[in-house]
Motif scaffolding. Structure first.
Motif, mmCIF file in Angstrom:
data_model
loop_
_atom_site.group_PDB
_atom_site.id
_atom_site.type_symbol
_atom_site.label_atom_id
_atom_site.label_comp_id
_atom_site.label_asym_id
_atom_site.label_seq_id
_atom_site.Cartn_x
_atom_site.Cartn_y
_atom_site.Cartn_z
ATOM 1 N N PHE A 73 -5.225 28.681 -8.684
ATOM 2 C CA PHE A 73 -5.799 29.999 -8.953
ATOM 3 C C PHE A 73 -7.186 29.851 -9.582
ATOM 4 C CE2 PHE A 73 -6.788 33.725 -11.387
ATOM 5 C CZ PHE A 73 -6.488 34.746 -10.497
ATOM 6 N N GLY A 74 -7.303 28.948 -10.546
ATOM 7 C CA GLY A 74 -8.590 28.749 -11.212
ATOM 8 C C GLY A 74 -9.676 28.325 -10.246
ATOM 9 N N ALA A 75 -9.344 27.430 -9.327
ATOM 10 C CA ALA A 75 -10.320 26.995 -8.334
ATOM 11 C C ALA A 75 -10.693 28.138 -7.401
ATOM 12 C CB ALA A 75 -9.770 25.815 -7.548
ATOM 13 N N ALA A 76 -9.708 28.973 -7.064
ATOM 14 C CA ALA A 76 -9.935 30.085 -6.139
ATOM 15 C C ALA A 76 -10.774 31.200 -6.754
ATOM 16 C CB ALA A 76 -8.595 30.648 -5.671
ATOM 17 N N THR A 77 -10.911 31.206 -8.077
ATOM 18 C CA THR A 77 -11.640 32.295 -8.751
ATOM 19 C C THR A 77 -12.758 31.814 -9.670
ATOM 20 O OG1 THR A 77 -10.037 32.307 -10.574
ATOM 21 C CG2 THR A 77 -9.623 33.844 -8.739
ATOM 22 N N HIS A 78 -12.990 30.525 -9.758
ATOM 23 C CA HIS A 78 -13.901 30.012 -10.786
ATOM 24 C C HIS A 78 -15.300 30.628 -10.718
ATOM 25 C CE1 HIS A 78 -15.196 27.445 -7.498
ATOM 26 N NE2 HIS A 78 -16.270 27.151 -8.222
ATOM 27 N N ASP A 79 -15.797 30.946 -9.535
ATOM 28 C CA ASP A 79 -17.151 31.493 -9.390
ATOM 29 C C ASP A 79 -17.153 32.971 -9.008
ATOM 30 O OD1 ASP A 79 -18.745 29.347 -10.108
ATOM 31 O OD2 ASP A 79 -19.151 28.693 -8.065
ATOM 32 N N VAL A 80 -16.059 33.674 -9.227
ATOM 33 C CA VAL A 80 -15.969 35.075 -8.792
ATOM 34 C C VAL A 80 -17.075 35.936 -9.409
ATOM 35 C CG1 VAL A 80 -14.327 35.919 -10.541
ATOM 36 C CG2 VAL A 80 -14.301 36.883 -8.211
ATOM 37 N N GLY A 81 -17.584 35.561 -10.545
ATOM 38 C CA GLY A 81 -18.689 36.304 -11.167
ATOM 39 C C GLY A 81 -19.955 36.297 -10.342
ATOM 40 N N LYS A 82 -20.048 35.402 -9.373
ATOM 41 C CA LYS A 82 -21.220 35.386 -8.489
ATOM 42 C C LYS A 82 -21.192 36.549 -7.505
ATOM 43 C CE LYS A 82 -22.261 30.488 -8.948
ATOM 44 N NZ LYS A 82 -22.496 29.206 -8.276
ATOM 45 N N ALA A 83 -20.089 37.276 -7.446
ATOM 46 C CA ALA A 83 -20.058 38.516 -6.664
ATOM 47 C C ALA A 83 -20.963 39.551 -7.322
ATOM 48 C CB ALA A 83 -18.628 39.049 -6.550
ATOM 49 N N VAL A 84 -21.158 39.422 -8.634
ATOM 50 C CA VAL A 84 -22.034 40.311 -9.393
ATOM 51 C C VAL A 84 -23.420 39.691 -9.526
ATOM 52 C CG1 VAL A 84 -22.363 41.422 -11.643
ATOM 53 C CG2 VAL A 84 -20.066 41.221 -10.680
ATOM 54 N N HIS A 85 -23.465 38.411 -9.826
ATOM 55 C CA HIS A 85 -24.733 37.687 -10.020
ATOM 56 C C HIS A 85 -25.023 36.869 -8.756
ATOM 57 C CE1 HIS A 85 -25.064 38.860 -14.212
ATOM 58 N NE2 HIS A 85 -23.759 38.674 -14.284
ATOM 59 N N THR A 86 -25.352 37.568 -7.686
ATOM 60 C CA THR A 86 -25.500 36.918 -6.374
ATOM 61 C C THR A 86 -26.657 35.924 -6.317
ATOM 62 O OG1 THR A 86 -26.754 38.826 -5.580
ATOM 63 C CG2 THR A 86 -24.387 38.776 -5.092
ATOM 64 N N ALA A 87 -27.665 36.085 -7.155
ATOM 65 C CA ALA A 87 -28.777 35.135 -7.161
ATOM 66 C C ALA A 87 -28.292 33.738 -7.527
ATOM 67 C CB ALA A 87 -29.867 35.589 -8.133
#
Length: 196
Positions: A73-87
């Protein structure tokens, strides 16, 4: 706004070698967020590598208690915040870490699940779990990057749990990470095939 068809392709396109499917709740969240397809592809790749690391650890040290599903689960979501910070998908930045944790919490995930989004780049912090070290390692080695300090922390935890010498664990882990790193070019090409 990202193309939902491209996002679906990023989540479902077969790869060689095959990639594990992201947990359904994660795929649903990525659709709800209209996440960039490249982010979905990246999460699939790190999720696959984390699965390989977790499978290896379970066989290598069967007495070591660790939460395999938490690693996945952690690997599948670790960068999910890049959906907001797309740069930060194509450039440096760490704003996605706290944002990812908050995003997961806001969507009903637990603190235990959300922690990986905040800690995957802070693997040297006190109290980091073996699950977090596995996710951090997967997030580096998927692209062929080796981080000796991170790997040393993981080796130390495994050696302590296994009651064996760190050098023996190092040799075995190094062999596994070397094999994983060999596939980095294919994984990078897969990720690059999807738009930011």
């Amino acid at each position: 706004m990202p193309d939902s068809d491209a996002l679906s392709r990023a989540l479902e396109t077969p790869a060689e070698p095959a990639l594990r499917t992201l947990p359904p709740a994660v795929a649903a969240l990525l659709h709800e967020l209209a996440a960039p397809p490249r982010l979905a592809a990246h999460l699939r790749l790190v999720h696959e590598v984390a699965g390989r690391l977790a499978d290896w650890l379970a066989a290598y040290c069967p007495g070591l208690p660790f939460a395999r599903e938490a690693v996945l689960f952690g690997a599948a979501t670790h960068d999910v915040g890049k959906a907001v910070h797309t740069a930060e998908l194509s450039g440096p930045g760490s704003a996605h870490e706290a944002a990812g944790r908050e995003l997961l919490l806001a969507h009903g995930f637990t603190e235990e699940q959300a922690r990986f989004a905040a800690t995957h780049a802070d693997w040297a912090a006190p109290g980091i779990s073996i699950e977090e070290l596995l996710v951090s390692t997967a997030d580096k080695v998927w692209k062929g990057k080796r981080v000796p300090e991170l790997e040393d922390l993981l080796v130390g935890r495994i050696a302590e749990a296994a009651g064996t010498e760190p050098w023996a664990v190092f040799l075995d882990l190094d062999e596994l990470l070397g094999r994983i790193a060999e596939g980095a070019d294919r994984r990078l090409a897969f990720q690059a095939a999807f738009p930011v």
